[in-house]
Write an enzyme that holds these catalytic residues in place. Sequence first.
Site, short mmCIF file in Angstrom:
data_model
loop_
_atom_site.label_atom_id
_atom_site.label_comp_id
_atom_site.label_asym_id
_atom_site.label_seq_id
_atom_site.Cartn_x
_atom_site.Cartn_y
_atom_site.Cartn_z
N ARG A 149 -12.08 -0.78 7.16
CA ARG A 149 -12.18 -1.58 8.39
C ARG A 149 -11.30 -1.03 9.51
O ARG A 149 -11.75 -0.84 10.64
CB ARG A 149 -11.79 -3.04 8.10
N ILE A 150 -10.03 -0.78 9.21
CA ILE A 150 -9.11 -0.32 10.26
C ILE A 150 -9.42 1.11 10.65
O ILE A 150 -9.44 1.46 11.83
CB ILE A 150 -7.65 -0.48 9.80
N ASP A 169 -12.29 10.32 2.81
CA ASP A 169 -12.41 9.07 2.05
C ASP A 169 -13.42 9.32 0.94
O ASP A 169 -14.62 9.30 1.17
CB ASP A 169 -12.87 7.92 2.95
N CYS A 229 0.38 3.64 10.20
CA CYS A 229 0.46 2.19 10.41
C CYS A 229 -0.11 1.44 9.22
O CYS A 229 -0.50 0.28 9.34
CB CYS A 229 -0.31 1.80 11.67
N ARG A 231 0.83 1.82 5.11
CA ARG A 231 1.83 1.40 4.13
C ARG A 231 2.91 2.47 3.99
O ARG A 231 2.61 3.66 3.96
CB ARG A 231 1.18 1.19 2.75
N ASP A 255 5.03 3.09 11.77
CA ASP A 255 5.20 1.63 11.83
C ASP A 255 5.68 1.09 10.49
O ASP A 255 6.10 -0.06 10.40
CB ASP A 255 3.88 0.96 12.22
N GLU A 260 11.85 -1.08 3.59
CA GLU A 260 11.84 -1.91 4.80
C GLU A 260 12.75 -3.11 4.62
O GLU A 260 12.61 -3.83 3.63
CB GLU A 260 10.41 -2.35 5.13
N HIS A 278 7.21 -2.41 11.60
CA HIS A 278 6.05 -3.01 10.93
C HIS A 278 5.39 -4.06 11.83
O HIS A 278 5.30 -5.24 11.49
CB HIS A 278 6.45 -3.62 9.59
N GLY A 280 2.16 -3.88 13.04
CA GLY A 280 0.71 -3.74 13.06
C GLY A 280 -0.05 -4.99 13.41
O GLY A 280 -0.95 -4.98 14.25
N ALA A 281 0.29 -6.10 12.77
CA ALA A 281 -0.45 -7.36 12.99
C ALA A 281 0.27 -8.30 13.95
O ALA A 281 -0.16 -9.44 14.13
CB ALA A 281 -0.66 -8.07 11.65
#
Length: 524
Positions: A149-150, A169, A229, A231, A255, A260, A278, A280-281
């Site tokens: 998706r991303i 992929d 961005c 993991r 990111d 962390e 972090h 991203g969202a």
Amino acid sequence: MVKILVTDPLHEDAIKILEEVGEVEVATGLTKEELLEKIKDADVLVVRSGTKVTRDVIEKAEKLKVIGRAGVGVDNIDVEAATEKGIIVVNAPDASSISVAELTMGLMLAAARNIPQATASLKRGEWDRKRFKGIELYGKTLGVIGLGRIGQQVVKRAKAFGMNIIGYDPYIPKEVAESMGVELVDDINELCKRADFITLHVPLTPKTRHIIGREQIALMKKNAIIVNCARGGLIDEKALYEALKEGKIRAAALDVFEEEPPKDNPLLTLDNVIGTPHQGASTEEAQKAAGTIVAEQIKKVLRGELAENVVNMPNIPQEKLGKLKPYMLLAEMLGNIVMQVLDGSVNRVELIYSGELAKEKTDLIKRAFLKGLLSPILLAGINLVNAPIIAKNRNINVVESSTSEEKYGNAIKITAESDKKKFSIVGAIINNKPVILEVDGYEVSFIPEGVLAIIKHIDRPGTIGRVCITLGDYGINIASMQVGRKEPGGESVMLLNLDHTVPEEVIEKIKEIPNIKDVAVINL
């Protein structure tokens, strides 16, 4: 009246949606004792990442029907305990896709044009127009690792900048990549050689840990910029630090980090590294989407409709579920094994049911199989409801059939093929445990646990011993093992349960042993 308890900050638009179906109480910052008291009367619980919905909280819930997670991860919810009580758990896996994709592009631009460094210089009273000369995105090659998706959202935006896109992929069919305008490459090393910019969008698994390592970094162009961005842990940070410090690649924009928050991370001492904590969202829109999406999911469940983002399972009669659940777990395990063995774009799968299963409605079993099949390759959001849709979008052709042959009683046989190989496996439930009864036609009786290795070989003296010695040399203990063969001296298969995952270098060592034909390591 349905009582809805919201225990973490939620967007006001989400609250309005929930008010359409019930009485909403917003009570944030609750202590554990306060939550245990309030949960008794709640029909619905809505949380973000702050509230810990543990087993004891769920056991106190006398009326709870739905738990909504406004976001992707459900690590703060005991999903197993919820499932045991018949509580449906829903989430919002697509809420942050655009935000993460936009941050990826933002970091890419910032690294290419040295924006953070130039800003810091300007604030120090300097006016240095030469030092921060950057590079354009236009006409450059972007390598996208992971086209979920991303990754797909990043592709759309990068194309708008006039970039040429190559992608890696192994689980995406070539025609799907081509429809996005992406040239699919078979080897991540080829991507690293050709790309001017590299961005990662894959989950962190034992297989993807350090997917960008010393070898891959050594292949990159001197002007390459890498963006992560997804993991922390996907990149070998030590190797990245050395390459950046020595000027072997241009820059990195991060990111996420292996630890962390990062403590004394040498990457953060380098001028050619930019980063965010972090984020991203962390956008207004993503937070709004997370809330409204999960609120709509809750509405559907309360109205008896099928929600798309059910984390545990569809709302089905308990009697039916009790009968099928062991076989659903078996099918999910078999799907997980199949994907990791084939290690490529799965084209066709057939599920063959025998015994009493041949007479049952098997839709839930098929859904469980597809959930297991897709789980190793997706970041999040795969469940019993959306697994068939995702499989269809990936051009995975699924066929179901039954047989009157009762060699193994109530059993499930899977035959599958990718663009690289074919594979078959038979499983059954024996003494309430999933058991593998056959692998590629070789009969076995094996209970898989933890890390499973399937090794095809020629039945020659010393072959198995060398495999065991190699594993032992690397400190990998064998918990159990079984060999299946048709005749002495012919092709055979060994199955091993291991106490630890197997690094790629160990797999390569095993492949070098004489008479070894194929090695697959599966993390269950």
